[in-house]
Design a protein around this motif. Structure first.
Motif, PDB file in Angstrom:
ATOM      1  N   LEU A   1      -6.887  10.829   2.904  1.00 27.60           N
ATOM      2  CA  LEU A   1      -5.507  11.222   3.431  1.00 27.60           C
ATOM      3  C   LEU A   1      -4.920  12.202   2.398  1.00 27.60           C
ATOM      4  O   LEU A   1      -5.131  12.354   1.149  1.00 27.60           O
ATOM      5  N   PRO A   2      -4.076  13.023   2.906  1.00 31.69           N
ATOM      6  CA  PRO A   2      -3.576  14.173   2.105  1.00 31.69           C
ATOM      7  C   PRO A   2      -2.611  13.423   1.062  1.00 31.69           C
ATOM      8  O   PRO A   2      -2.899  14.114  -0.210  1.00 31.69           O
ATOM      9  N   ALA A   3      -2.071  12.351   1.243  1.00 34.23           N
ATOM     10  CA  ALA A   3      -1.369  11.522   0.052  1.00 34.23           C
ATOM     11  C   ALA A   3      -2.181  11.033  -0.795  1.00 34.23           C
ATOM     12  O   ALA A   3      -2.253  11.149  -2.008  1.00 34.23           O
ATOM     13  N   GLU A   4      -3.494  10.515  -0.556  1.00 34.89           N
ATOM     14  CA  GLU A   4      -4.379  10.243  -1.483  1.00 34.89           C
ATOM     15  C   GLU A   4      -4.886  11.490  -2.204  1.00 34.89           C
ATOM     16  O   GLU A   4      -5.243  11.462  -3.489  1.00 34.89           O
ATOM     17  N   GLN A   5      -5.365  12.530  -1.470  1.00 38.46           N
ATOM     18  CA  GLN A   5      -5.517  13.651  -2.158  1.00 38.46           C
ATOM     19  C   GLN A   5      -4.713  14.246  -3.468  1.00 38.46           C
ATOM     20  O   GLN A   5      -4.962  14.676  -4.484  1.00 38.46           O
ATOM     21  N   ALA A   6      -3.505  14.310  -2.992  1.00 33.45           N
ATOM     22  CA  ALA A   6      -2.165  14.414  -4.017  1.00 33.45           C
ATOM     23  C   ALA A   6      -2.177  13.744  -5.033  1.00 33.45           C
ATOM     24  O   ALA A   6      -1.812  14.123  -6.113  1.00 33.45           O
ATOM     25  N   LYS A   7      -2.632  12.308  -5.083  1.00 40.18           N
ATOM     26  CA  LYS A   7      -2.645  11.496  -6.077  1.00 40.18           C
ATOM     27  C   LYS A   7      -3.813  11.453  -7.042  1.00 40.18           C
ATOM     28  O   LYS A   7      -4.045  10.804  -8.238  1.00 40.18           O
ATOM     29  N   GLY A   8      -4.780  12.549  -6.659  1.00 41.81           N
ATOM     30  CA  GLY A   8      -5.945  12.727  -7.138  1.00 41.81           C
ATOM     31  C   GLY A   8      -6.958  11.685  -7.087  1.00 41.81           C
ATOM     32  O   GLY A   8      -8.026  11.439  -8.027  1.00 41.81           O
ATOM     33  N   LEU A   9      -6.955  10.794  -6.177  1.00 44.12           N
ATOM     34  CA  LEU A   9      -8.026   9.942  -5.965  1.00 44.12           C
ATOM     35  C   LEU A   9      -9.039  10.389  -4.976  1.00 44.12           C
ATOM     36  O   LEU A   9      -9.247  11.437  -4.560  1.00 44.12           O
TER      37      LEU A   9
ATOM     38  N   VAL B   1      -8.681   3.461  -2.035  1.00 42.59           N
ATOM     39  CA  VAL B   1      -9.208   4.162  -0.890  1.00 42.59           C
ATOM     40  C   VAL B   1     -10.069   3.733   0.200  1.00 42.59           C
ATOM     41  O   VAL B   1      -9.842   3.425   1.446  1.00 42.59           O
ATOM     42  N   ARG B   2     -11.003   2.801  -0.377  1.00 41.59           N
ATOM     43  CA  ARG B   2     -11.961   2.153   0.250  1.00 41.59           C
ATOM     44  C   ARG B   2     -11.454   0.943   1.220  1.00 41.59           C
ATOM     45  O   ARG B   2     -12.118   0.428   2.029  1.00 41.59           O
ATOM     46  N   ASN B   3     -10.517   0.386   0.424  1.00 47.50           N
ATOM     47  CA  ASN B   3      -9.800  -0.812   1.561  1.00 47.50           C
ATOM     48  C   ASN B   3      -8.397  -0.295   1.734  1.00 47.50           C
ATOM     49  O   ASN B   3      -7.772  -1.236   2.486  1.00 47.50           O
ATOM     50  N   ARG B   4      -8.461   0.686   2.317  1.00 47.31           N
ATOM     51  CA  ARG B   4      -7.202   1.425   2.453  1.00 47.31           C
ATOM     52  C   ARG B   4      -6.725   0.861   4.274  1.00 47.31           C
ATOM     53  O   ARG B   4      -5.776   0.154   4.553  1.00 47.31           O
ATOM     54  N   ILE B   5      -7.805   0.825   4.956  1.00 51.02           N
ATOM     55  CA  ILE B   5      -7.767   0.447   6.371  1.00 51.02           C
ATOM     56  C   ILE B   5      -7.380  -0.963   6.507  1.00 51.02           C
ATOM     57  O   ILE B   5      -6.284  -1.462   7.279  1.00 51.02           O
ATOM     58  N   VAL B   6      -8.073  -1.848   5.722  1.00 51.32           N
ATOM     59  CA  VAL B   6      -7.901  -3.344   5.746  1.00 51.32           C
ATOM     60  C   VAL B   6      -6.351  -3.703   5.164  1.00 51.32           C
ATOM     61  O   VAL B   6      -5.647  -4.545   5.697  1.00 51.32           O
ATOM     62  N   ASN B   7      -6.074  -3.149   4.139  1.00 51.37           N
ATOM     63  CA  ASN B   7      -4.882  -3.340   3.351  1.00 51.37           C
ATOM     64  C   ASN B   7      -3.606  -3.060   4.220  1.00 51.37           C
ATOM     65  O   ASN B   7      -2.715  -3.962   4.373  1.00 51.37           O
ATOM     66  N   ALA B   8      -3.745  -1.509   4.913  1.00 48.17           N
ATOM     67  CA  ALA B   8      -2.598  -1.306   5.870  1.00 48.17           C
ATOM     68  C   ALA B   8      -2.528  -2.248   7.074  1.00 48.17           C
ATOM     69  O   ALA B   8      -1.296  -2.421   7.376  1.00 48.17           O
ATOM     70  N   ALA B   9      -3.670  -2.810   7.583  1.00 47.36           N
ATOM     71  CA  ALA B   9      -3.582  -3.741   8.620  1.00 47.36           C
ATOM     72  C   ALA B   9      -3.063  -4.854   8.288  1.00 47.36           C
ATOM     73  O   ALA B   9      -2.015  -5.468   8.972  1.00 47.36           O
ATOM     74  N   LEU B  10      -3.117  -5.512   7.450  1.00 47.72           N
ATOM     75  CA  LEU B  10      -2.671  -6.782   6.719  1.00 47.72           C
ATOM     76  C   LEU B  10      -1.314  -6.621   6.207  1.00 47.72           C
ATOM     77  O   LEU B  10      -0.526  -7.505   6.761  1.00 47.72           O
TER      78      LEU B  10
END
Length: 802
Positions: A42-50, A57-66
């Protein structure tokens, strides 16, 4: 082998998956919640240099859902801290961890190819003997199992939860021909006892049981609405609480669930049921198709059958869709002469004969819809279920119907239902006529022993409804003559084994003079030759509190001596409950507010349904708890003073609970608020509460219960604590956070909890606190603004701020 579920893997973290995970966490199970890993940043992740490989990042979808589930309202969690039992991950990095799980539940997107692809990966890591189930609502279960190993097939079946999983009680269990019988038996038992579900064994047919019948009823209502020219508001008025269905009725429910879901399920059923005798019903009306094209899908898109708009002055208004013009207009109040005739009929079952005999459009609607429904369910046995009671169980638990289709049919009379079906142009299955011809005139009956029985088509006779032998159903006991005493507000019922039960049956189980008389009579009878007493009922709410109408009437008439006597009698009844010679167990569920909460505070033990919403809410109507609630919470707080936390802090926490009228969002939270205490129990399945309360009463009796004595050593803090509270309340009022009237109530509450203006900390008796409590309650009843608040509650159901 005895199967124990310690850890569950939930594959898929969408709305259903995340909430199924939360419900397992509610009951103390460790959960592994997995979903796909993102393919791009995501743009926000790119801005953080991730980078794409970063865990965040890899658990972004599941963490956001939870996280979305945790903050959802209503919450899928009993308390937010339960989420600590859920570990998140993704299918690529963490799927191997299912090897440590006892049950794997798949809840991914409803596509056969995606599910089967995931199962292939699951087989690489799943240990043999582990349960593997799917939450699919539309894909045939046997197709999902194709190509899997023998062990996978033997331990695989459908486990269809309903959304939201915490609140809707239905869990359909759908086996395949390869599923081991012991796996099915385990899931039926586990779902009932541990998950608190009504577990129904369903056949692998389109829509299973609940969606097959429930969606039929929804679409039939839409077609009948069109046929009779009814509006959206009129249809919801006819299909809501008046017939024992949810307040959101038919079309508002579709908005909440999402019209796209309704469309998808209906289209799936239409395609999967080419030979259904009522397949015409599954053809979507043109207005539904147009709404789908316009993306008017309900709450998720901001408009559906209803739409919230800003009116004059920025005030929100609800508009309803005009089905003729497909334009929105202000929602209209609805009245039907037929519905007016049912206003004095409290029992839903007693309303149906009045409804179908109506001479207006309402009566016509009910005749057509009930006739179609009865014919449809009669033809679904044995197609979707071998026994008719399973259809009723599924509709009650999955769609929130108070009475299932066959129970509704019984209420009208079997022959009358056949006549309605014929008039609606539908044909009832032959077995119904055969049942009547054999002299069996109802689908259900209660035996002399109090056992509910259903008509079994295969044996052509009545059989006990299985699975409820561990429940105590008060309706059945009433029908079998177990009522020992009764007045207009309460009954005393013999539960057997020396335990009596006091049941309320006033409106919302409000506690007036009749209810108090019933409580006292129950205690008297139990002390006269029984072993214990349970206070519980099967109504939607345990008790919404004291009868405010009586308080208001006497206060307006300035009958303060009468009011003082009434409050005193209420307090004495609570103390009689607390200090009887037999154990008393409270069995709350649903609402347990005000006096309903105070009653449970005075029981020896409380066995609460997990879905119990308990609180002392008197502050909201300008009063303080006057039935012993203020006294008891002060006493409970004083009992903690030796635990090490500063005493003023403990007292302030309790004070804030009462003064902010906090209501627990679950029985678990009721422990946190002090309404439940160590030794009290939570039962996840509300249907088991009275049976468990009876067991608790017997346990206390068997342990040698002895009559307790009133406490005379309750520590109160007097002027020191009182000054602290008054200073804080004054600051709140000066900051315009509370009104002057709120300040008055808050100071009255502080006065009681501090034991008055004693010069130093002192030990006082319970009766001393009760007297202070009653005096404060009475003085507030004389305040004009308090009476305005009570009047607002009585007339609008909403508190008034003043």
């Amino acid at each position: 082998m005895k199967r124990i579920i310690k850890k569950v893997a939930v594959l898929g973290s969408g709305v259903m998956g995340s909430r199924i995970a939360c419900h397992f966490a509610n009951i103390g199970v460790q959960v592994l919640l997995l979903d796909i890993a993102p393919k791009e940043l995501l743009p926000a992740e790119q801005a953080k240099g991730l980078e794409l490989g970063a865990p965040a990042v890899r658990n972004r979808i599941v963490n956001a859902a939870l996280q979305a589930a945790i903050v959802a309202n209503p919450s899928p969690l009993y308390r937010k801290s339960e989420a600590s039992r859920i570990k998140t991950g993704n299918f690529d990095d963490n799927l191997k961890e299912i090897a440590q799980c006892d049950w794997v539940i798949e809840v991914v997107v409803e596509r056969l190819d995606i599910k089967k692809s995931l199962y292939e990966r699951v087989e690489q890591f799943r240990k043999k003997g582990t349960l593997i189930t799917s939450n699919t609502s539309g894909i045939p279960i046997h197709l999902l199992a194709e190509g899997r190993s023998e062990d996978f097939k033997q331990h695989f079946c459908g486990t269809h939860f309903f959304n939201p999983p915490r609140y809707l009680k239905l869990l359909e269990i759908i086996p395949t021909p390869d599923t081991k019988p012991e796996v099915v038996d385990f899931l039926l038992h586990y779902g009932d006892l541990y998950l608190g579900k009504t577990t129904v064994l369903a056949k692998d047919t389109p829509g299973f049981i609940a969606n097959r019948v429930g969606v039929f009823a929804l679409l039939d209502a839409m077609q009948t609405m069109q046929k009779l020219g009814l509006s959206v508001e009129e249809t919801d008025k006819l299909t809501g609480p008046v017939i024992g269905h949810a307040k959101s009725a038919t079309l508002r429910t579709s908005d909440v669930v999402g019209l796209d879901t309704t469309i998808n399920v209906a289209n799936g059923l239409a395609q999967g049921l080419p030979d259904d005798e009522a397949k015409d019903v599954f053809v979507l009306p043109d207005f539904v198709k147009k709404m789908g094209e316009n993306k008017w899908l309900g709450d998720k898109t901001g408009q559906g059958f209803y739409k919230k708009v800003k009116g004059e002055g920025g005030k929100s208004e609800i508009h309803a869709l005009d089905l003729n013009t497909l334009e929105y207009k202000p929602s209209q109040k609805v009245k039907f002469a037929t519905l007016e005739l049912t206003k004095t009929i409290d029992k839903v079952a007693d309303r149906f004969k009045v409804l179908v005999s109506g001479k207006d459009k309402a009566g016509e609607f009910y005749r057509l819809s009930f006739g179609s429904l009865f014919a449809y369910v009669s033809n679904r046995v044995p197609e979707i279920a071998d026994e008719l009671y399973k259809i009723d169980d599924a509709l009650r638990a999955g769609f929130g119907w108070e009475l299932g289709p066959y129970e509704t049919w019984d209420a009208l009379g079997v022959q009358a239902g056949i006549d309605l079906a014929q008039a609606a142009g539908r044909t009832v299955a032959p077995w119904v006529e055969e049942m009547l011809a054999a002299g069996h005139t109802t689908f259900y009956k209660v035996s002399a022993a109090g056992v509910r029985e259903f008509y079994d088509i295969a044996s052509k006779g009545y059989q006990p409804v299985p699975g409820v032998e561990n429940f105590i159903i008060l309706d059945n006991l009433r029908a079998s003559g177990k009522v020992l005493w009764k007045n207009s507000g309460a009954s005393v019922i013999d539960l057997g084994d020396g335990i009596l039960n006091v049941e309320f049956h006033s409106k919302m189980n409000a506690m007036g003079q009749d209810v108090i008389q019933g409580l006292l009579k129950g205690i008297e009878m139990a002390e006269g030759g029984y072993r214990g007493l349970v206070v519980g009922n099967d109504a939607p709410a345990f008790s919404a509190g004291a009868n405010l109408g009586l308080v208001y009437m006497q206060a307006v008439e300035q009958e303060f001596d009468e009011l003082n006597l009434m409050i005193s009698q209420f307090q004495q009844a609570m103390m009689r409950l607390r200090y009887s010679s037999i154990p008393v167990v409270g069995a709350p569920h649903g609402l347990a507010l005000g006096g309903g909460c105070e009653l449970n505070l005075h029981c020896d033990r409380v066995v609460a349904a997990a879905e119990t919403y308990m609180g002392l809410v008197e502050f909201g109507v300008g009063l303080i708890p006057g039935g012993g609630g203020t006294k008891e919470m002060t006493l409970r707080t004083a009992a903690k003073y030796e635990e090490g936390e500063p005493e003023y802090n403990l007292l302030r926490n309790t004070y804030m609970t009462i003064s902010t009228a906090k209501v627990s969002t679950s029985a678990a939270e009721a422990f946190d608020l002090g309404f439940l205490r160590r030794g009290d129990e939570i039962v996840v399945n509300g249907s088991r509460v009275i049976a468990q309360a009876k067991a608790a009463a017997l346990e206390l009796a068997d342990a040698g219960y002895t009559q307790p004595t009133q406490k005379t050593n309750v520590k109160v803090h007097g002027k020191g604590a009182l000054a602290m509270f008054r200073t804080g309340v004054y600051a709140m009022q000066q900051g315009n956070y509370i009104s002057k009237h709120d300040e008055l109530i808050a100071n009255k509450l502080a006065y009681v909890m501090c034991g008055g203006d004693l010069s130093a900390p002192t030990e006082v008796s319970e009766q001393y606190l009760l007297d202070l409590e009653r005096d404060a309650f009475l003085s507030l009843c004389g305040e004009r603004k308090t009476l305005e608040r009570i009047q607002s509650i009585l007339t609008t159901g909403k508190p008034l701020r003043n």
